[in-house]
Motif scaffolding. Structure first.
Motif, PDB file in Angstrom:
ATOM      1  N   ILE A  69       2.063 -60.588  18.259  1.00 44.53           N
ATOM      2  CA  ILE A  69       1.159 -59.942  19.200  1.00 44.53           C
ATOM      3  C   ILE A  69       1.818 -58.684  19.747  1.00 44.53           C
ATOM      4  CG2 ILE A  69      -0.132 -60.184  21.344  1.00 44.53           C
ATOM      5  CD1 ILE A  69      -0.169 -63.179  20.899  1.00 44.53           C
ATOM      6  N   PRO A  70       1.203 -57.536  19.593  1.00 45.75           N
ATOM      7  CA  PRO A  70       1.798 -56.313  20.150  1.00 45.75           C
ATOM      8  C   PRO A  70       1.733 -56.304  21.668  1.00 45.75           C
ATOM      9  CG  PRO A  70      -0.384 -55.844  19.271  1.00 45.75           C
ATOM     10  CD  PRO A  70      -0.066 -57.266  18.889  1.00 45.75           C
ATOM     11  N   ASP A  71       2.680 -55.583  22.288  1.00 50.40           N
ATOM     12  CA  ASP A  71       2.625 -55.378  23.723  1.00 50.40           C
ATOM     13  C   ASP A  71       2.238 -53.933  24.002  1.00 50.40           C
ATOM     14  OD1 ASP A  71       4.891 -53.881  23.251  1.00 50.40           O
ATOM     15  OD2 ASP A  71       6.259 -55.222  24.304  1.00 50.40           O
ATOM     16  N   TYR A  72       2.334 -53.513  25.246  1.00 56.79           N
ATOM     17  CA  TYR A  72       1.943 -52.151  25.618  1.00 56.79           C
ATOM     18  C   TYR A  72       3.114 -51.178  25.611  1.00 56.79           C
ATOM     19  CZ  TYR A  72      -2.555 -54.029  27.106  1.00 56.79           C
ATOM     20  OH  TYR A  72      -3.784 -54.639  27.122  1.00 56.79           O
ATOM     21  N   ARG A  73       4.270 -51.605  26.136  1.00 60.83           N
ATOM     22  CA  ARG A  73       5.293 -50.635  26.503  1.00 60.83           C
ATOM     23  C   ARG A  73       6.541 -50.612  25.623  1.00 60.83           C
ATOM     24  NH1 ARG A  73       2.856 -52.760  30.913  1.00 60.83           N
ATOM     25  NH2 ARG A  73       1.947 -51.290  32.395  1.00 60.83           N
ATOM     26  N   SER A  74       6.692 -51.498  24.664  1.00 67.24           N
ATOM     27  CA  SER A  74       7.919 -51.533  23.877  1.00 67.24           C
ATOM     28  C   SER A  74       8.123 -50.236  23.098  1.00 67.24           C
ATOM     29  CB  SER A  74       7.904 -52.709  22.892  1.00 67.24           C
ATOM     30  OG  SER A  74       8.114 -53.927  23.569  1.00 67.24           O
ATOM     31  N   GLU A  75       9.369 -49.823  23.032  1.00 64.36           N
ATOM     32  CA  GLU A  75       9.715 -48.592  22.327  1.00 64.36           C
ATOM     33  C   GLU A  75       9.333 -48.692  20.847  1.00 64.36           C
ATOM     34  OE1 GLU A  75      13.698 -45.837  21.442  1.00 64.36           O
ATOM     35  OE2 GLU A  75      13.824 -47.666  22.664  1.00 64.36           O
ATOM     36  N   LYS A  76       8.649 -47.705  20.335  1.00 59.35           N
ATOM     37  CA  LYS A  76       8.277 -47.538  18.918  1.00 59.35           C
ATOM     38  C   LYS A  76       7.151 -48.461  18.452  1.00 59.35           C
ATOM     39  CE  LYS A  76      12.822 -45.870  17.428  1.00 59.35           C
ATOM     40  NZ  LYS A  76      13.935 -46.053  16.479  1.00 59.35           N
ATOM     41  N   VAL A  77       7.039 -49.664  19.007  1.00 60.14           N
ATOM     42  CA  VAL A  77       6.067 -50.623  18.472  1.00 60.14           C
ATOM     43  C   VAL A  77       4.977 -51.031  19.462  1.00 60.14           C
ATOM     44  CG1 VAL A  77       7.626 -51.590  16.737  1.00 60.14           C
ATOM     45  CG2 VAL A  77       7.621 -52.532  19.059  1.00 60.14           C
ATOM     46  N   GLY A  78       5.119 -50.691  20.747  1.00 62.54           N
ATOM     47  CA  GLY A  78       4.087 -51.005  21.730  1.00 62.54           C
ATOM     48  C   GLY A  78       2.869 -50.115  21.550  1.00 62.54           C
ATOM     49  N   LEU A  79       1.753 -50.528  22.151  1.00 59.87           N
ATOM     50  CA  LEU A  79       0.504 -49.761  22.012  1.00 59.87           C
ATOM     51  C   LEU A  79       0.678 -48.318  22.456  1.00 59.87           C
ATOM     52  CD1 LEU A  79      -2.605 -49.815  21.444  1.00 59.87           C
ATOM     53  CD2 LEU A  79      -2.886 -50.262  23.891  1.00 59.87           C
ATOM     54  N   TYR A  80       1.355 -48.106  23.591  1.00 57.73           N
ATOM     55  CA  TYR A  80       1.496 -46.751  24.114  1.00 57.73           C
ATOM     56  C   TYR A  80       2.385 -45.888  23.229  1.00 57.73           C
ATOM     57  CZ  TYR A  80      -0.377 -48.848  28.410  1.00 57.73           C
ATOM     58  OH  TYR A  80      -1.152 -49.501  29.333  1.00 57.73           O
ATOM     59  N   ALA A  81       3.296 -46.523  22.483  1.00 55.79           N
ATOM     60  CA  ALA A  81       4.168 -45.762  21.586  1.00 55.79           C
ATOM     61  C   ALA A  81       3.474 -45.455  20.262  1.00 55.79           C
ATOM     62  CB  ALA A  81       5.459 -46.535  21.324  1.00 55.79           C
ATOM     63  N   ARG A  82       2.545 -46.326  19.824  1.00 55.84           N
ATOM     64  CA  ARG A  82       1.915 -46.159  18.516  1.00 55.84           C
ATOM     65  C   ARG A  82       0.647 -45.326  18.568  1.00 55.84           C
ATOM     66  NH1 ARG A  82      -0.393 -50.609  16.986  1.00 55.84           N
ATOM     67  NH2 ARG A  82       0.040 -51.884  18.816  1.00 55.84           N
ATOM     68  N   THR A  83      -0.044 -45.332  19.721  1.00 53.51           N
ATOM     69  CA  THR A  83      -1.343 -44.669  19.811  1.00 53.51           C
ATOM     70  C   THR A  83      -1.484 -44.010  21.180  1.00 53.51           C
ATOM     71  OG1 THR A  83      -2.657 -46.415  20.844  1.00 53.51           O
ATOM     72  CG2 THR A  83      -2.242 -46.633  18.475  1.00 53.51           C
ATOM     73  N   ASP A  84      -2.551 -43.255  21.337  1.00 56.42           N
ATOM     74  CA  ASP A  84      -2.877 -42.685  22.648  1.00 56.42           C
ATOM     75  C   ASP A  84      -4.009 -43.466  23.311  1.00 56.42           C
ATOM     76  OD1 ASP A  84      -4.988 -41.992  21.034  1.00 56.42           O
ATOM     77  OD2 ASP A  84      -4.895 -39.837  21.447  1.00 56.42           O
ATOM     78  N   ARG A  85      -4.290 -44.642  22.799  1.00 52.60           N
ATOM     79  CA  ARG A  85      -5.372 -45.458  23.339  1.00 52.60           C
ATOM     80  C   ARG A  85      -4.924 -46.200  24.598  1.00 52.60           C
ATOM     81  NH1 ARG A  85      -9.355 -46.580  19.055  1.00 52.60           N
ATOM     82  NH2 ARG A  85      -8.668 -45.559  17.154  1.00 52.60           N
ATOM     83  N   LYS A  86      -5.865 -46.450  25.481  1.00 56.67           N
ATOM     84  CA  LYS A  86      -5.594 -47.152  26.720  1.00 56.67           C
ATOM     85  C   LYS A  86      -6.389 -48.462  26.752  1.00 56.67           C
ATOM     86  CE  LYS A  86      -3.019 -43.826  28.220  1.00 56.67           C
ATOM     87  NZ  LYS A  86      -1.540 -44.000  28.271  1.00 56.67           N
ATOM     88  N   PRO A  87      -5.885 -49.481  27.445  1.00 56.32           N
ATOM     89  CA  PRO A  87      -6.618 -50.749  27.529  1.00 56.32           C
ATOM     90  C   PRO A  87      -7.890 -50.587  28.342  1.00 56.32           C
ATOM     91  CG  PRO A  87      -4.722 -50.758  28.996  1.00 56.32           C
ATOM     92  CD  PRO A  87      -4.602 -49.528  28.154  1.00 56.32           C
ATOM     93  N   ILE A  88      -8.820 -51.505  28.143  1.00 58.69           N
ATOM     94  CA  ILE A  88     -10.097 -51.452  28.843  1.00 58.69           C
ATOM     95  C   ILE A  88      -9.888 -51.649  30.344  1.00 58.69           C
ATOM     96  CG2 ILE A  88     -10.559 -53.925  28.597  1.00 58.69           C
ATOM     97  CD1 ILE A  88     -13.514 -53.127  28.087  1.00 58.69           C
ATOM     98  N   GLN A  89     -10.689 -50.959  31.136  1.00 58.72           N
ATOM     99  CA  GLN A  89     -10.631 -51.060  32.587  1.00 58.72           C
ATOM    100  C   GLN A  89     -11.718 -52.008  33.097  1.00 58.72           C
ATOM    101  OE1 GLN A  89      -8.256 -49.369  34.663  1.00 58.72           O
ATOM    102  NE2 GLN A  89      -7.324 -49.102  32.631  1.00 58.72           N
ATOM    103  N   HIS A  90     -11.374 -52.782  34.095  1.00 61.23           N
ATOM    104  CA  HIS A  90     -12.282 -53.783  34.644  1.00 61.23           C
ATOM    105  C   HIS A  90     -13.606 -53.160  35.088  1.00 61.23           C
ATOM    106  CE1 HIS A  90     -13.545 -57.361  36.829  1.00 61.23           C
ATOM    107  NE2 HIS A  90     -13.732 -56.623  37.911  1.00 61.23           N
ATOM    108  N   GLY A  91     -13.540 -52.074  35.844  1.00 66.94           N
ATOM    109  CA  GLY A  91     -14.757 -51.444  36.352  1.00 66.94           C
ATOM    110  C   GLY A  91     -15.651 -50.931  35.247  1.00 66.94           C
ATOM    111  N   ASP A  92     -15.058 -50.366  34.212  1.00 65.58           N
ATOM    112  CA  ASP A  92     -15.848 -49.865  33.082  1.00 65.58           C
ATOM    113  C   ASP A  92     -16.578 -51.007  32.387  1.00 65.58           C
ATOM    114  OD1 ASP A  92     -14.914 -47.333  33.644  1.00 65.58           O
ATOM    115  OD2 ASP A  92     -13.311 -47.416  32.142  1.00 65.58           O
ATOM    116  N   LEU A  94     -17.580 -53.843  33.672  1.00 63.83           N
ATOM    117  CA  LEU A  94     -18.672 -54.338  34.514  1.00 63.83           C
ATOM    118  C   LEU A  94     -19.866 -53.393  34.531  1.00 63.83           C
ATOM    119  CD1 LEU A  94     -16.835 -55.761  37.667  1.00 63.83           C
ATOM    120  CD2 LEU A  94     -17.453 -56.935  35.548  1.00 63.83           C
ATOM    121  N   ARG A  95     -19.601 -52.092  34.537  1.00 65.03           N
ATOM    122  CA  ARG A  95     -20.672 -51.105  34.717  1.00 65.03           C
ATOM    123  C   ARG A  95     -21.439 -50.787  33.443  1.00 65.03           C
ATOM    124  NH1 ARG A  95     -16.714 -48.665  38.130  1.00 65.03           N
ATOM    125  NH2 ARG A  95     -15.936 -47.487  36.340  1.00 65.03           N
ATOM    126  N   SER A  96     -20.798 -50.881  32.283  1.00 60.28           N
ATOM    127  CA  SER A  96     -21.366 -50.283  31.076  1.00 60.28           C
ATOM    128  C   SER A  96     -21.641 -51.305  29.975  1.00 60.28           C
ATOM    129  CB  SER A  96     -20.409 -49.202  30.552  1.00 60.28           C
ATOM    130  OG  SER A  96     -20.826 -48.729  29.303  1.00 60.28           O
TER     131      SER A  96
END
Length: 277
Positions: A69-92, A94-96
């Protein structure tokens, strides 16, 4: 590292095909590089565990990367290191309705992989500590159910669990596996090919693939469904926070495993007004 995941309907059943292109096995795809173990640090940890009588352990995404399972912050292999995508936001969410459609389409494709993952030695070790009476309580930020699969019972899932789904209107709770069957019935000819993995059962799809996906609603009241997890921007249930605080006060030692603690779940809310959870 390249990844491709195909899910499509064929003759009343759903076919899943995975292809990986990596120099490591699939279980090691998202494990960050680390230096060799320091024997003295290992001995120090062993002494800490030995002296602990009421040990509370808090785990984060880093404990599950060896399960695939990938994580968000790990160097080179986390989501933020591999892509510019962000996780879904709670408010978004609910609203959309279109955002909920995108979420469930992606989760539908990722669920067969995510739900099949198994505990790794770290999960089993903590379960064994509980069985031996060494571990007093386990708090996890993870939503993957791997601690439960390993047999841990003295457990609080701080951010919930992907294996449960809630109705936002009436509160009805159903197993995620049952919802998968409903999605299959609603989308008998739909198919998709994911181009990458994100944490917590999420995959990457094109907008064209998403727009043709039919989303199920609550079978009881017709309301929108949400996984029983704390999305970014949401807050942990105060009763659950109070419960964990009591377990912390009762413990005589605290061990953090696989967490950067950057989501501030470990801090009282009055000290972290901008926290994610």
């Amino acid at each position: 590292m390249n990844f491709r995941w195909t899910l499509r309907a064929a003759k009343d059943r759903w076919l899943v095909k995975i292809s990986w292109q990596s120099s490591r096995g699939s279980s090691g795809l998202f494990v960050p590089p680390s230096p060799p173990l320091d024997p003295e640090k290992v001995k120090e940890l062993q002494r800490f565990i030995t002296l602990s009588k009421r040990l509370l352990v808090m785990t984060g995404a880093g404990i599950s990367t060896e399960s695939g399972i990938p994580d968000y912050r790990s160097e080179k292999v986390g989501l933020y290191a591999r892509t510019d995508r962000k996780p879904i936001q709670h408010g978004d969410f609910l609203r959309s309705a279109p955002i909920r459609q995108r979420y469930w389409a992606r989760n539908f494709v990722g669920w067969p992989w995510f739900s099949s993952l198994q505990p790794n030695p770290a999960h089993w070790a903590l379960s064994n500590w509980e069985r031996l009476g060494k571990l007093y309580w386990l708090v996890t930020q993870n939503v993957d159910a791997l601690h439960t699969k390993a047999g841990s019972q003295r457990l609080t899932e701080l951010h919930g669990c992907m294996h449960r789904v809630l109705c936002l209107d009436c509160g009805e709770q159903v197993p995620r596996g049952a919802l998968q069957e409903r999605f299959e019935a609603l989308n008998p000819t739909w198919g998709a090919e994911a181009q990458g993995l994100a944490p917590d059962g999420d995959v990457f799809l094109t907008e064209e693939q998403v727009q043709s996906f039919q989303v199920a609603s609550c079978a009881r009241c017709g309301g929108p469904l949400k996984p029983d997890v704390v999305f970014f921007g949401d807050t942990v249930n105060p009763d659950k926070v109070d419960f964990v605080r009591r377990r912390v006060k009762e413990a005589d030692s605290l061990l953090v495993v696989g967490s950067s603690l950057q989501v501030h779940s470990h801090r009282p809310r009055e000290e972290a007004p901008d926290c994610n959870t």
